[in-house]
Design a protein around this motif. Structure first.
Motif, PDB file in Angstrom:
ATOM      1  N   PHE A   1       0.824  -1.209   0.000  1.00  0.00           N
ATOM      2  CA  PHE A   1       0.000   0.000   0.000  1.00  0.00           C
ATOM      3  C   PHE A   1       0.863   1.265   0.000  1.00  0.00           C
ATOM      4  O   PHE A   1       0.524   2.251  -0.649  1.00  0.00           O
ATOM      5  CB  PHE A   1      -0.957  -0.014   1.189  1.00  0.00           C
ATOM      6  N   ILE A   2       1.978   1.244   0.731  1.00  0.00           N
ATOM      7  CA  ILE A   2       2.867   2.401   0.707  1.00  0.00           C
ATOM      8  C   ILE A   2       3.567   2.487  -0.648  1.00  0.00           C
ATOM      9  O   ILE A   2       3.866   3.587  -1.146  1.00  0.00           O
ATOM     10  CB  ILE A   2       3.891   2.330   1.868  1.00  0.00           C
TER      11      ILE A   2
ATOM     12  N   GLY B   1       4.300   9.635   7.692  1.00  0.00           N
ATOM     13  CA  GLY B   1       3.621  10.855   8.091  1.00  0.00           C
ATOM     14  C   GLY B   1       2.121  10.753   8.226  1.00  0.00           C
ATOM     15  O   GLY B   1       1.461  11.762   8.521  1.00  0.00           O
ATOM     16  N   GLU B   2       1.521   9.567   8.020  1.00  0.00           N
ATOM     17  CA  GLU B   2       0.081   9.412   8.205  1.00  0.00           C
ATOM     18  C   GLU B   2      -0.226   9.278   9.691  1.00  0.00           C
ATOM     19  O   GLU B   2       0.574   8.756  10.467  1.00  0.00           O
ATOM     20  CB  GLU B   2      -0.422   8.183   7.445  1.00  0.00           C
TER      21      GLU B   2
ATOM     22  N   SER C   1      -6.029   7.263   2.301  1.00  0.00           N
ATOM     23  CA  SER C   1      -4.654   6.966   2.696  1.00  0.00           C
ATOM     24  C   SER C   1      -4.346   5.487   2.555  1.00  0.00           C
ATOM     25  O   SER C   1      -5.243   4.635   2.542  1.00  0.00           O
ATOM     26  CB  SER C   1      -4.411   7.401   4.138  1.00  0.00           C
ATOM     27  N   SER C   2      -3.062   5.168   2.472  1.00  0.00           N
ATOM     28  CA  SER C   2      -2.637   3.775   2.302  1.00  0.00           C
ATOM     29  C   SER C   2      -3.054   2.908   3.492  1.00  0.00           C
ATOM     30  O   SER C   2      -3.463   1.756   3.323  1.00  0.00           O
ATOM     31  CB  SER C   2      -1.117   3.708   2.114  1.00  0.00           C
TER      32      SER C   2
ATOM     33  N   SER D   1       1.633   0.817   9.938  1.00  0.00           N
ATOM     34  CA  SER D   1       2.976   1.142  10.439  1.00  0.00           C
ATOM     35  C   SER D   1       3.780   1.904   9.395  1.00  0.00           C
ATOM     36  O   SER D   1       4.444   2.904   9.708  1.00  0.00           O
ATOM     37  CB  SER D   1       3.714  -0.137  10.838  1.00  0.00           C
ATOM     38  N   TRP D   2       3.717   1.434   8.146  1.00  0.00           N
ATOM     39  CA  TRP D   2       4.401   2.142   7.061  1.00  0.00           C
ATOM     40  C   TRP D   2       3.814   3.551   6.885  1.00  0.00           C
ATOM     41  O   TRP D   2       4.551   4.517   6.667  1.00  0.00           O
ATOM     42  CB  TRP D   2       4.266   1.372   5.747  1.00  0.00           C
ATOM     43  N   GLY D   3       2.487   3.641   6.968  1.00  0.00           N
ATOM     44  CA  GLY D   3       1.841   4.944   6.837  1.00  0.00           C
ATOM     45  C   GLY D   3       2.281   5.902   7.924  1.00  0.00           C
ATOM     46  O   GLY D   3       2.512   7.088   7.667  1.00  0.00           O
TER      47      GLY D   3
END
Length: 291
Positions: A22-23, A265-266, A91-92, A259-261
């Motif tokens: 997703f990222i 910065g998400e 968002s992702s 976690s990646w988001g």
């Protein structure tokens, strides 16, 4: 015991790979349109799969190709485009959370069309996992009020496609190797995806476009790892386990994706973390064996 250990290994590896997808989609959209991201993802993955698995196509019968065509359209053609479209407005992390309803829809499709039978404990696990996903969705909406959640429909349609794909593979294509099923599925998606790419003008736009040059590496990672390799592993997981167990990978994916988001910065909240813990409990209950 060997199969039990293997299926959990596949589940965790797939969670990491797909959770990172997703990222990668988000980064790819920095240089390409949603249609271009989806098309390139399919074409790149198809080329790799043709190299690895072209000979395996000889094992398919005419009857197999009927089910492969349906499964390929449901899982290999439409979702790459629809997920990219969804992430133009959502968002992702939230997109991955919406994807986690796959086990529930896989169960419903299996019960309605494929004669699937579940024990009460498994139904409870699915519902608990779904409740955890709802908690994550509500938390995400509170943290990201400016997002257009109508685009969530693209994710839901894709999930319905995944649900049919999983049940079709388990019931009608389990005699084929994972490589053969994956290669054939992307063989179905390759030509229409290439036509869409040509129509989008991506090849003319690529020359001299620095944003495209940078983003293409994200698309290649998405195609080779998050699409080609992941689908081979997933089809193997379907053969080793049940459709519901295989679909439960989508309960773990949001934990990685969120976690990646967060690193990108998400926003992430305590309520989202709570939802993640509820999801993990649902996965455990869904797959726990009676002593």
């Amino acid at each position: 015991m060997k199969n039990l250990n293997q299926k959990w290994i596949y589940l965790l590896v797939l969670s990491l790979i797909w959770g990172s997808s997703f990222i990668l989609i988000k980064k790819s959209l920095g240089g390409y349109t949603a249609l271009q991201v989806g098309g390139l993802r399919i074409v790149f993955a198809s080329v790799l799969l043709f190299i690895l698995g072209f000979k395996s196509l000889k094992t398919l019968s005419k009857k197999d190709w009927k089910w492969i065509t349906i499964a390929g359209l449901c899982s290999s053609f439409f979702p790459p485009f629809f997920f990219a479209l969804a992430q133009t407005e959502i968002s992702s992390g939230i997109t991955s959370i919406l994807n986690s309803v796959t086990p529930l829809l896989t169960t419903l499709v299996g019960l309605a069309f494929f004669g699937l039978f579940l024990k009460g404990r498994q139904v409870l696990g699915v519902l608990i996992g779904l409740f955890g996903a709802v908690v994550l969705i509500v938390a995400g909406m509170e943290n990201n009020v400016d997002q257009n959640y109508w685009y969530a429909l693209f994710v839901i349609i894709s999930v319905v496609g995944y649900a049919f794909n999983i049940n079709i593979i388990k019931k009608y294509l389990s005699h084929l190797t994972s490589l053969a099923v994956t290669t054939a599925s992307f063989g179905v998606a390759f030509l229409p995806a290439l036509i869409i790419l040509v129509y989008s003008g991506v090849f003319q736009q690529f020359v001299g476009n620095s944003a495209m040059h940078e983003a293409v590496w994200y698309i290649m990672a998405l195609a080779f790892l998050g699409t080609a390799l992941a689908n081979i592993l997933f089809n193997k997981l379907i053969k080793l386990s049940s459709p519901v167990f295989a679909a439960s990978v989508t309960y773990l994916i949001p934990l990685v994706a969120v976690s990646w988001g967060f690193l990108d910065g998400e926003n992430i909240s305590v309520l989202q973390l709570l939802g993640g813990l509820i999801i993990l409990f649902g996965v455990w209950l869904l797959n726990r064996k009676r002593q």
